[in-house]
Design a protein around this motif. Structure first.
Motif, PDB file in Angstrom:
ATOM      1  N   LEU A  88      47.191  41.799  30.078  1.00  0.00           N
ATOM      2  CA  LEU A  88      48.311  42.051  30.993  1.00  0.00           C
ATOM      3  C   LEU A  88      47.931  41.733  32.439  1.00  0.00           C
ATOM      4  O   LEU A  88      48.786  41.352  33.237  1.00  0.00           O
ATOM      5  CB  LEU A  88      48.773  43.511  30.882  1.00  0.00           C
ATOM      6  CG  LEU A  88      49.507  43.875  29.598  1.00  0.00           C
ATOM      7  CD1 LEU A  88      49.697  45.384  29.510  1.00  0.00           C
ATOM      8  CD2 LEU A  88      50.853  43.148  29.520  1.00  0.00           C
ATOM      9  N   ALA A  89      46.669  41.877  32.773  1.00  0.00           N
ATOM     10  CA  ALA A  89      46.201  41.587  34.131  1.00  0.00           C
ATOM     11  C   ALA A  89      45.845  40.115  34.317  1.00  0.00           C
ATOM     12  O   ALA A  89      45.960  39.585  35.429  1.00  0.00           O
ATOM     13  CB  ALA A  89      44.983  42.448  34.459  1.00  0.00           C
ATOM     14  N   ALA A  90      45.436  39.449  33.265  1.00  0.00           N
ATOM     15  CA  ALA A  90      44.915  38.074  33.362  1.00  0.00           C
ATOM     16  C   ALA A  90      45.851  37.095  34.066  1.00  0.00           C
ATOM     17  O   ALA A  90      45.379  36.305  34.899  1.00  0.00           O
ATOM     18  CB  ALA A  90      44.536  37.563  31.980  1.00  0.00           C
ATOM     19  N   PRO A  91      47.165  37.087  33.785  1.00  0.00           N
ATOM     20  CA  PRO A  91      48.020  36.105  34.469  1.00  0.00           C
ATOM     21  C   PRO A  91      48.000  36.239  35.994  1.00  0.00           C
ATOM     22  O   PRO A  91      48.044  35.234  36.709  1.00  0.00           O
ATOM     23  CB  PRO A  91      49.424  36.388  33.922  1.00  0.00           C
ATOM     24  CG  PRO A  91      49.202  37.093  32.635  1.00  0.00           C
ATOM     25  CD  PRO A  91      47.916  37.861  32.801  1.00  0.00           C
ATOM     26  N   PHE A  92      47.887  37.460  36.493  1.00  0.00           N
ATOM     27  CA  PHE A  92      47.874  37.665  37.944  1.00  0.00           C
ATOM     28  C   PHE A  92      46.568  37.166  38.548  1.00  0.00           C
ATOM     29  O   PHE A  92      46.562  36.551  39.616  1.00  0.00           O
ATOM     30  CB  PHE A  92      48.116  39.141  38.269  1.00  0.00           C
ATOM     31  CG  PHE A  92      49.394  39.646  37.666  1.00  0.00           C
ATOM     32  CD1 PHE A  92      50.622  39.121  38.052  1.00  0.00           C
ATOM     33  CD2 PHE A  92      49.374  40.618  36.680  1.00  0.00           C
ATOM     34  CE1 PHE A  92      51.803  39.566  37.476  1.00  0.00           C
ATOM     35  CE2 PHE A  92      50.544  41.069  36.106  1.00  0.00           C
ATOM     36  CZ  PHE A  92      51.770  40.544  36.504  1.00  0.00           C
ATOM     37  N   TRP A  93      45.464  37.417  37.846  1.00  0.00           N
ATOM     38  CA  TRP A  93      44.182  36.884  38.300  1.00  0.00           C
ATOM     39  C   TRP A  93      44.206  35.353  38.295  1.00  0.00           C
ATOM     40  O   TRP A  93      43.718  34.717  39.234  1.00  0.00           O
ATOM     41  CB  TRP A  93      43.047  37.390  37.408  1.00  0.00           C
ATOM     42  CG  TRP A  93      42.683  38.813  37.628  1.00  0.00           C
ATOM     43  CD1 TRP A  93      42.963  39.873  36.808  1.00  0.00           C
ATOM     44  CD2 TRP A  93      41.959  39.365  38.732  1.00  0.00           C
ATOM     45  NE1 TRP A  93      42.457  41.037  37.341  1.00  0.00           N
ATOM     46  CE2 TRP A  93      41.836  40.749  38.514  1.00  0.00           C
ATOM     47  CE3 TRP A  93      41.395  38.808  39.881  1.00  0.00           C
ATOM     48  CZ2 TRP A  93      41.172  41.590  39.408  1.00  0.00           C
ATOM     49  CZ3 TRP A  93      40.732  39.645  40.763  1.00  0.00           C
ATOM     50  CH2 TRP A  93      40.635  41.019  40.524  1.00  0.00           C
ATOM     51  N   LEU A  94      44.760  34.776  37.234  1.00  0.00           N
ATOM     52  CA  LEU A  94      44.819  33.313  37.150  1.00  0.00           C
ATOM     53  C   LEU A  94      45.623  32.720  38.301  1.00  0.00           C
ATOM     54  O   LEU A  94      45.236  31.700  38.869  1.00  0.00           O
ATOM     55  CB  LEU A  94      45.405  32.884  35.804  1.00  0.00           C
ATOM     56  CG  LEU A  94      44.500  33.138  34.595  1.00  0.00           C
ATOM     57  CD1 LEU A  94      45.263  32.879  33.296  1.00  0.00           C
ATOM     58  CD2 LEU A  94      43.241  32.297  34.675  1.00  0.00           C
ATOM     59  N   THR A 118      52.764  33.044  44.067  1.00  0.00           N
ATOM     60  CA  THR A 118      51.521  33.800  43.960  1.00  0.00           C
ATOM     61  C   THR A 118      51.452  34.860  45.048  1.00  0.00           C
ATOM     62  O   THR A 118      51.098  36.014  44.781  1.00  0.00           O
ATOM     63  CB  THR A 118      50.295  32.868  44.033  1.00  0.00           C
ATOM     64  OG1 THR A 118      50.387  31.903  42.986  1.00  0.00           O
ATOM     65  CG2 THR A 118      49.000  33.645  43.909  1.00  0.00           C
ATOM     66  N   LEU A 119      51.809  34.500  46.253  1.00  0.00           N
ATOM     67  CA  LEU A 119      51.805  35.457  47.355  1.00  0.00           C
ATOM     68  C   LEU A 119      52.784  36.593  47.080  1.00  0.00           C
ATOM     69  O   LEU A 119      52.468  37.762  47.288  1.00  0.00           O
ATOM     70  CB  LEU A 119      52.139  34.760  48.670  1.00  0.00           C
ATOM     71  CG  LEU A 119      52.126  35.651  49.907  1.00  0.00           C
ATOM     72  CD1 LEU A 119      50.752  36.264  50.126  1.00  0.00           C
ATOM     73  CD2 LEU A 119      52.563  34.861  51.120  1.00  0.00           C
ATOM     74  N   ARG A 120      53.957  36.270  46.592  1.00  0.00           N
ATOM     75  CA  ARG A 120      54.955  37.302  46.284  1.00  0.00           C
ATOM     76  C   ARG A 120      54.451  38.251  45.207  1.00  0.00           C
ATOM     77  O   ARG A 120      54.613  39.466  45.295  1.00  0.00           O
ATOM     78  CB  ARG A 120      56.260  36.664  45.839  1.00  0.00           C
ATOM     79  CG  ARG A 120      56.986  35.983  46.960  1.00  0.00           C
ATOM     80  CD  ARG A 120      58.276  35.387  46.466  1.00  0.00           C
ATOM     81  NE  ARG A 120      58.916  34.678  47.563  1.00  0.00           N
ATOM     82  CZ  ARG A 120      59.942  33.895  47.422  1.00  0.00           C
ATOM     83  NH1 ARG A 120      60.477  33.702  46.225  1.00  0.00           N
ATOM     84  NH2 ARG A 120      60.467  33.289  48.460  1.00  0.00           N
ATOM     85  N   VAL A 121      53.870  37.681  44.170  1.00  0.00           N
ATOM     86  CA  VAL A 121      53.360  38.503  43.069  1.00  0.00           C
ATOM     87  C   VAL A 121      52.208  39.381  43.546  1.00  0.00           C
ATOM     88  O   VAL A 121      52.164  40.581  43.261  1.00  0.00           O
ATOM     89  CB  VAL A 121      52.924  37.611  41.885  1.00  0.00           C
ATOM     90  CG1 VAL A 121      52.129  38.389  40.873  1.00  0.00           C
ATOM     91  CG2 VAL A 121      54.143  36.967  41.234  1.00  0.00           C
ATOM     92  N   ALA A 122      51.271  38.795  44.289  1.00  0.00           N
ATOM     93  CA  ALA A 122      50.099  39.543  44.756  1.00  0.00           C
ATOM     94  C   ALA A 122      50.485  40.648  45.740  1.00  0.00           C
ATOM     95  O   ALA A 122      49.773  41.645  45.853  1.00  0.00           O
ATOM     96  CB  ALA A 122      49.089  38.601  45.395  1.00  0.00           C
TER      97      ALA A 122
END
Length: 155
Positions: free
Chosen positions: A12-18, A29-33
């Protein structure tokens, strides 16, 4: 089921790290982070693992001791809950590091390895990032240093 949830916490965390490592300049990416909501699914996994061992969990956190922690992690659900908690906090830490790196204008080529190290050994990744951050702040504060626009604001 515990083994599945243990694995699920990471996936569940991997896509955000990628995204932060391999697509750092993509506007999404900025919005998600920037959102702390990324950890909600991981926290749901945490709850699913923590509720069955709540008495042991409560004993471990209300009267901290090595023996109490050992008792908690002797249960598969207890170890899985601790794992899910670590994954959630590491992701929030990685998101903060990513956002700080954008604010400071640090290179994604520098941050990629630091974020990867944070996934694997978060205290080491954080210590190195804090050193890089302090160096970047000192460099920016030197007389004659030019202000560079923050990449986070330019998207």
């Amino acid at each position: 089921m515990t083994s599945f949830l243990f694995d699920l916490a990471f996936w569940l965390a991997a896509p955000f790290w990628l995204l932060m490592i391999f697509a750092p300049r993509w506007p999404w990416t900025l919005r998600v982070a920037a959102s702390p909501l990324t950890v909600l699914p991981i926290l749901a996994v945490y709850l699913a693992l923590a509720i069955p061992v709540f008495p042991e969990l409560w004993a471990a956190v209300s009267r901290p001791s090595l023996e109490g922690f050992r008792d908690l992690t002797a249960h598969a659900d207890g170890a899985g809950a601790v794992w899910a908690q670590v994954i959630a906090w590491d992701l929030l830490l990685g998101q903060w590091m990513f956002l700080e790196s954008r604010r400071l204008g640090l290179s994604p080529l520098l941050m990629g390895p630091l974020l990867l190290l944070t996934i694997l050994l978060s205290p080491v990744g954080l210590l190195l990032f804090l050193a890089v951050r302090a160096t970047a702040a000192r460099t920016a504060a030197r007389p004659g240093a030019t202000d560079r626009p923050s990449p986070a604001r330019s998207t």
